[in-house]
Design an enzyme around this catalytic site. Structure first.
Site, PDB file in Angstrom:
ATOM      1  N   GLY A  15       0.904  -1.236   0.174  1.00  0.00           N
ATOM      2  CA  GLY A  15       0.037   0.156   0.027  1.00  0.00           C
ATOM      3  C   GLY A  15       1.051   1.192  -0.172  1.00  0.00           C
ATOM      4  N   ALA A  26      15.789  10.099   0.135  1.00  0.00           N
ATOM      5  CA  ALA A  26      16.801  10.224   1.285  1.00  0.00           C
ATOM      6  C   ALA A  26      17.664   9.052   0.823  1.00  0.00           C
ATOM      7  CB  ALA A  26      16.212   9.925   2.482  1.00  0.00           C
ATOM      8  N   VAL A  28      18.383   7.757  -2.115  1.00  0.00           N
ATOM      9  CA  VAL A  28      19.330   7.834  -3.174  1.00  0.00           C
ATOM     10  C   VAL A  28      20.167   8.868  -2.916  1.00  0.00           C
ATOM     11  CG1 VAL A  28      19.275   9.086  -5.519  1.00  0.00           C
ATOM     12  CG2 VAL A  28      17.141   7.287  -5.115  1.00  0.00           C
ATOM     13  N   ARG A  76       1.152  -5.022  -5.797  1.00  0.00           N
ATOM     14  CA  ARG A  76       1.318  -6.193  -4.789  1.00  0.00           C
ATOM     15  C   ARG A  76       1.762  -7.199  -5.963  1.00  0.00           C
ATOM     16  NH1 ARG A  76      -0.854  -4.323  -0.231  1.00  0.00           N
ATOM     17  NH2 ARG A  76      -2.585  -2.670  -0.734  1.00  0.00           N
ATOM     18  N   ASP A 107       4.197  -4.431   6.516  1.00  0.00           N
ATOM     19  CA  ASP A 107       4.489  -5.818   6.891  1.00  0.00           C
ATOM     20  C   ASP A 107       4.619  -6.852   6.068  1.00  0.00           C
ATOM     21  OD1 ASP A 107       1.604  -5.705   7.108  1.00  0.00           O
ATOM     22  OD2 ASP A 107       1.666  -6.898   8.862  1.00  0.00           O
ATOM     23  N   THR A 130       3.862   2.930   5.873  1.00  0.00           N
ATOM     24  CA  THR A 130       2.469   2.523   5.679  1.00  0.00           C
ATOM     25  C   THR A 130       1.589   3.367   6.463  1.00  0.00           C
ATOM     26  OG1 THR A 130       0.891   1.014   6.839  1.00  0.00           O
ATOM     27  CG2 THR A 130       2.992   0.790   7.524  1.00  0.00           C
ATOM     28  N   ASP A 132      -0.988   2.574   8.183  1.00  0.00           N
ATOM     29  CA  ASP A 132      -1.384   1.774   9.314  1.00  0.00           C
ATOM     30  C   ASP A 132      -0.861   1.980  10.771  1.00  0.00           C
ATOM     31  OD1 ASP A 132      -3.919   1.317   7.837  1.00  0.00           O
ATOM     32  OD2 ASP A 132      -2.980  -0.521   6.959  1.00  0.00           O
ATOM     33  N   ASP A 134       0.943  -0.200  11.831  1.00  0.00           N
ATOM     34  CA  ASP A 134       0.791  -1.677  12.592  1.00  0.00           C
ATOM     35  C   ASP A 134       1.938  -2.217  12.666  1.00  0.00           C
ATOM     36  OD1 ASP A 134       0.819  -1.935   9.959  1.00  0.00           O
ATOM     37  OD2 ASP A 134      -0.819  -3.301   9.563  1.00  0.00           O
ATOM     38  N   GLY A 175      -8.331   1.191   7.910  1.00  0.00           N
ATOM     39  CA  GLY A 175      -7.687   0.053   9.004  1.00  0.00           C
ATOM     40  C   GLY A 175      -8.406  -1.073   8.703  1.00  0.00           C
ATOM     41  N   ARG A 176      -7.911  -1.817   7.893  1.00  0.00           N
ATOM     42  CA  ARG A 176      -8.516  -3.459   7.780  1.00  0.00           C
ATOM     43  C   ARG A 176      -8.202  -3.987   9.172  1.00  0.00           C
ATOM     44  NH1 ARG A 176      -6.834  -5.379   2.650  1.00  0.00           N
ATOM     45  NH2 ARG A 176      -6.512  -3.045   2.087  1.00  0.00           N
ATOM     46  N   ARG A 251     -26.306   9.351  10.182  1.00  0.00           N
ATOM     47  CA  ARG A 251     -25.523   9.472   8.752  1.00  0.00           C
ATOM     48  C   ARG A 251     -24.495   8.758   8.762  1.00  0.00           C
ATOM     49  NH1 ARG A 251     -29.937  10.829   7.645  1.00  0.00           N
ATOM     50  NH2 ARG A 251     -30.664  12.807   6.596  1.00  0.00           N
TER      51      ARG A 251
HETATM   52  P1  ADP Z   1       2.055  -4.198   2.774  1.00  0.00           P
HETATM   53  O1  ADP Z   1       3.625  -4.146   2.553  1.00  0.00           O
HETATM   54  O2  ADP Z   1       1.644  -2.832   2.435  1.00  0.00           O
HETATM   55  O3  ADP Z   1       1.774  -4.824   3.844  1.00  0.00           O
HETATM   56  P2  ADP Z   1       1.296  -6.416   1.206  1.00  0.00           P
HETATM   57  O4  ADP Z   1       0.890  -7.317   2.149  1.00  0.00           O
HETATM   58  O5  ADP Z   1       0.273  -6.657  -0.264  1.00  0.00           O
HETATM   59  O6  ADP Z   1       1.598  -4.882   1.420  1.00  0.00           O
HETATM   60  O7  ADP Z   1       2.630  -7.162   0.703  1.00  0.00           O
HETATM   61  C1  ADP Z   1       3.425  -6.440  -0.544  1.00  0.00           C
HETATM   62  C2  ADP Z   1       4.029  -7.569  -1.284  1.00  0.00           C
HETATM   63  O8  ADP Z   1       5.080  -8.009  -0.644  1.00  0.00           O
HETATM   64  C3  ADP Z   1       3.177  -8.743  -1.869  1.00  0.00           C
HETATM   65  O9  ADP Z   1       2.474  -8.304  -2.859  1.00  0.00           O
HETATM   66  C4  ADP Z   1       4.221  -9.586  -2.226  1.00  0.00           C
HETATM   67  O10 ADP Z   1       4.701  -9.435  -3.463  1.00  0.00           O
HETATM   68  C5  ADP Z   1       5.406  -9.375  -0.845  1.00  0.00           C
HETATM   69  N1  ADP Z   1       5.069 -10.468   0.042  1.00  0.00           N
HETATM   70  C6  ADP Z   1       4.171 -10.334   0.949  1.00  0.00           C
HETATM   71  N2  ADP Z   1       4.093 -11.356   1.820  1.00  0.00           N
HETATM   72  C7  ADP Z   1       4.994 -12.400   1.017  1.00  0.00           C
HETATM   73  C8  ADP Z   1       5.471 -13.415   1.501  1.00  0.00           C
HETATM   74  N3  ADP Z   1       4.856 -14.360   2.721  1.00  0.00           N
HETATM   75  N4  ADP Z   1       6.262 -14.311   0.616  1.00  0.00           N
HETATM   76  C9  ADP Z   1       6.880 -13.545  -0.523  1.00  0.00           C
HETATM   77  N5  ADP Z   1       6.339 -12.242  -0.757  1.00  0.00           N
HETATM   78  C10 ADP Z   1       5.621 -11.613   0.120  1.00  0.00           C
END
Ligand code: ADP
Length: 327
Positions: A15, A26, A28, A76, A107, A130, A132, A134, A175-176, A251
């Protein structure tokens, strides 16, 4: 002796969040300052798998510190979940001679980096980008401050119309899985109740409080709901409350993606710059496979292997503050 890093790649993944650009800048500029070659990798891990990689100069990141989104784009990447996809990514990095990586993401992106760095001899540094907040091991994440301020500004505006019409407003923020945006923006806008995924909500108690306020002719009420709360967001919460309190004018307002966009706050630009700088310092000093956070205003390093196991905890005291201040 660890081999010296000479060519590094930087990517933004998962995200997007405001401040990612300041962070790329920073990385680069610090890399170039230290005589490293720096490569931009487009669309997160997708650019690694598809070899969408280009050399960056100091000027490539001119005039981006104030811009939301990410010039490197993000995505993703399904292929990166597979060993074959990661092998392709590794081969492409090798083609460019890249021997160190900085991953700005959430994460999920850290999990990807952790797996990749365990499989291949390319050190990875994670930076928490992020909205979030989190991730354990850092007090702040890049983009959270901006997102929460955007939410506060929007809720203040809704409050004006809410006040003019004596309405009960239920506002949904992002915030899922994490309730930090709801908690921070809810406290800052004087919400009567804040519903978050990390806590079970006693909906009967919420209704009882609203009914009591109705009796006292306090008709202006604000409830902030994180999109991933147990009822499934503000629309569902609104339905339940409207059914039980038919005389109230309920609302619902969903803030949505505006929370991700916009120019990053001063705070986010600052932490993005500090973290980006630190990531390169880590690679130079041989502090490999860590994620860089800030704890008590100091740089804090967590091994990637640990970073993906823990979540930040919601403070009980903060929940108490919400209750007391809303009475
Ligand atoms: P965020 O980093 O915002 O939490 P995602 O959970 O969608 O977003 O993770 C981003 C990308 O990281 C995924 O699309 C994938 O390419 C990679 N990724 C996430 N989890 C794994 C995993 N268990 N193994 C390999 N790649 C992963």
């Amino acid at each position: 002796m660890k081999k010296k890093v000479t060519k590094i790649g930087v990517l933004t993944s998962g995200g997007d969040s405001p401040g990612m650009n300041a962070c790329v800048r920073a990385v680069v500029r610090t890399g170039i300052y230290h005589g490293l070659e720096v490569f931009g990798i487009m669309r997160g891990y997708t650019g690694m798998v598809e070899n969408d990689i280009f050399k960056m100069e100091g000027r490539s990141v001119a005039n981006i510190i104030q811009r939301g989104g990410t010039i490197l784009k993000t995505s993703r990447c399904k292929e990166f979940f597979t060993p074959e996809g990661r092998k392709k990514a590794y081969d492409n990095l090798k083609k460019h001679g890249i021997d160190g990586l900085v991953i700005i993401g959430g994460d999920g992106s850290f999990r990807g980096a952790q797996i990749f760095s365990n499989e291949y001899d390319i050190p990875c540094i994670g930076l928490p980008g992020t909205i979030d907040k989190d991730i354990a091991g850092t007090d702040f994440t890049i983009g959270f401050d901006t997102a929460v301020n955007t939410a506060v500004e929007a809720i203040d505006k809704v409050r004006d119309t809410m006040d003019a019409h004596d309405r009960l407003f239920i506002i949904e923020v992002m915030g899922r899985d994490a309730g930090y945006i709801a908690l921070h923006s809810g406290i800052a806008t004087g919400a009567e109740n804040i519903l978050i995924p990390e806590r079970k909500t006693d909906i009967e108690e919420v209704i009882r409080q609203l009914a009591e306020k109705e009796r006292r002719h306090k008709l202006v009420n604000l409830i902030v709901v994180a999109e991933g709360d147990e009822f499934g967001g503000a629309n569902e919460v609104g339905k339940i409350i409207q059914e039980r309190l038919p005389q109230q004018e309920v609302r619902v307002c969903i803030l949505g993606h505006i929370q991700r966009g916009g120019s990053p706050s001063c705070f986010d630009r600052l932490i993005a710059s500090r973290m980006g700088y630190s990531a390169v310092e880590c690679l130079i000093e041989g502090k490999y496979n860590v994620f860089v956070g800030i704890v008590n205003n100091r740089m804090h390093y967590t091994p990637l292997n640990d970073a993906v196991k823990k979540k930040q905890r919601i403070s009980e005291e903060w929940m108490k503050i919400v209750k007391i201040l809303a009475s």
